[in-house]
Design a protein around this motif. Structure first.
Motif, short mmCIF file in Angstrom:
data_model
loop_
_atom_site.label_atom_id
_atom_site.label_comp_id
_atom_site.label_asym_id
_atom_site.label_seq_id
_atom_site.Cartn_x
_atom_site.Cartn_y
_atom_site.Cartn_z
N ILE A 29 0.85 -1.19 0.00
CA ILE A 29 0.00 0.00 0.00
C ILE A 29 0.88 1.24 0.00
O ILE A 29 1.75 1.39 0.87
N ARG A 30 0.66 2.13 -0.96
CA ARG A 30 1.48 3.34 -1.05
C ARG A 30 1.14 4.31 0.08
O ARG A 30 0.07 4.26 0.67
N THR A 31 2.08 5.20 0.37
CA THR A 31 1.93 6.15 1.47
C THR A 31 0.92 7.23 1.12
O THR A 31 1.05 7.92 0.11
N LEU A 32 -0.08 7.38 1.98
CA LEU A 32 -1.10 8.41 1.79
C LEU A 32 -0.55 9.78 2.17
O LEU A 32 -0.08 9.97 3.29
N ASP A 33 -0.59 10.72 1.22
CA ASP A 33 -0.16 12.09 1.51
C ASP A 33 -1.23 13.11 1.13
O ASP A 33 -1.09 14.30 1.42
N GLY A 34 -2.29 12.66 0.48
CA GLY A 34 -3.39 13.56 0.12
C GLY A 34 -3.24 14.23 -1.22
O GLY A 34 -4.17 14.90 -1.68
N SER A 35 -2.10 14.08 -1.87
CA SER A 35 -1.91 14.70 -3.18
C SER A 35 -1.43 13.66 -4.20
O SER A 35 -2.17 13.31 -5.12
N LYS A 36 -0.21 13.14 -4.03
CA LYS A 36 0.26 12.09 -4.95
C LYS A 36 -0.56 10.82 -4.79
O LYS A 36 -0.87 10.14 -5.77
N VAL A 37 -0.87 10.49 -3.57
CA VAL A 37 -1.76 9.36 -3.27
C VAL A 37 -2.97 9.94 -2.56
O VAL A 37 -2.85 10.47 -1.45
N THR A 38 -4.13 9.87 -3.18
CA THR A 38 -5.33 10.47 -2.61
C THR A 38 -5.96 9.56 -1.57
O THR A 38 -5.71 8.35 -1.55
N TYR A 39 -6.79 10.16 -0.73
CA TYR A 39 -7.45 9.41 0.33
C TYR A 39 -8.32 8.29 -0.23
O TYR A 39 -8.31 7.17 0.27
N SER A 40 -9.09 8.58 -1.29
CA SER A 40 -9.99 7.56 -1.83
C SER A 40 -9.24 6.37 -2.39
O SER A 40 -9.64 5.22 -2.17
N SER A 41 -8.13 6.61 -3.11
CA SER A 41 -7.37 5.49 -3.66
C SER A 41 -6.70 4.69 -2.55
O SER A 41 -6.67 3.46 -2.57
N TRP A 42 -6.14 5.40 -1.54
CA TRP A 42 -5.53 4.71 -0.39
C TRP A 42 -6.57 3.89 0.36
O TRP A 42 -6.34 2.73 0.71
N LYS A 43 -7.73 4.49 0.62
CA LYS A 43 -8.80 3.82 1.37
C LYS A 43 -9.24 2.56 0.66
O LYS A 43 -9.39 1.50 1.29
N ASN A 44 -9.46 2.64 -0.66
CA ASN A 44 -9.92 1.48 -1.41
C ASN A 44 -8.89 0.36 -1.40
O ASN A 44 -9.24 -0.82 -1.24
N LEU A 45 -7.62 0.72 -1.56
CA LEU A 45 -6.57 -0.28 -1.54
C LEU A 45 -6.40 -0.89 -0.15
O LEU A 45 -6.21 -2.10 0.00
N PHE A 46 -6.49 -0.07 0.88
CA PHE A 46 -6.35 -0.55 2.25
C PHE A 46 -7.50 -1.50 2.59
O PHE A 46 -7.28 -2.57 3.18
N ARG A 47 -8.72 -1.13 2.22
CA ARG A 47 -9.86 -2.01 2.48
C ARG A 47 -9.72 -3.34 1.76
O ARG A 47 -10.06 -4.40 2.31
N LEU A 48 -9.23 -3.31 0.54
CA LEU A 48 -9.00 -4.54 -0.21
C LEU A 48 -7.98 -5.42 0.49
O LEU A 48 -8.14 -6.65 0.60
N HIS A 49 -6.95 -4.77 1.02
CA HIS A 49 -5.89 -5.49 1.72
C HIS A 49 -6.40 -6.15 3.00
O HIS A 49 -6.16 -7.34 3.24
#
Length: 201
Positions: A29-49
């Protein structure tokens, strides 16, 4: 190893919970920073994990077991691992906002959600202005221009102001300089998907 009455050997099964085998969450899971990695993409990947590792209940609105429950200690161990996953996939700036002693993974998950959805009206207005005003001339390359547009669209989605794909394509064309008039007119006429429009450039 145990033996049954017939003398044959059997391997005694031991159960290892899937979460214990994850050694480096940042490779998944990539590091969430709010710009390069957005909250929605991080959240979806984290939930999948967490779903794949059978610990989705640690971030969903499910009550933790009581201390007298036989499975309480193991649940708390696993919860600490999920909390560790959350902390280790956040930027330093975000982590300090949710880092606390004796909290559950669900509490940290909800605090993070609040951070990104708090003042969403103001954030949406600022992002909308940036999205509407960005041009190819303000970016170093066509690739960075397309990436910036997509990142802004994703961030608008984070604050519950999603950008339809058709508008994303139109905004891309709108930011072209005059020398792109021909290709811009063709894109507008053919109404391609975002991926196809980018490949046409």
């Amino acid at each position: 190893m145990t033996k049954d009455n017939s003398g044959s050997s059997e391997v005694k099964a031991t159960t290892l919970y899937p979460t214990y085998i994850v050694t480096n969450i940042q490779t998944k899971i990539r590091t969430l920073d709010g710009s390069k990695v957005t909250y929605s993409s991080w959240k979806n990947l984290f939930r999948l994990h967490v779903k794949a590792y059978k610990v989705l209940d640690h971030i969903d609105e499910i009550l933790a077991p009581v201390e007298t429950d036989p499975g309480y200690l193991q649940w708390m161990e696993i919860d600490a691992l999920v909390l560790y996953w959350i902390y280790n996939t956040l930027s330093d700036e975000l982590m300090v906002h949710i880092l606390e002693n004796d909290i559950t993974a669900q509490t940290a998950w909800n605090k993070l959600k609040t951070i990104f959805l708090n003042n969403k009206g103001l954030r949406a207005a600022a992002l909308e202005q940036e999205f509407s005003n960005i041009t190819l001339g303000a970016c170093s390359s066509m690739e960075s221009y397309c990436k910036k547009l997509k990142d802004l669209a994703d961030q608008l989605g984070d604050v519950e102001n999603p950008v339809p794909e058709s508008r994303l394509v139109l905004q891309m064309v709108r930011g072209f300089p005059p020398e792109f008039d021909v290709v811009g007119a063709y894109i507008n006429q053919s109404s391609p998907s975002w991926e196809i429009a980018c490949s046409m450039l």
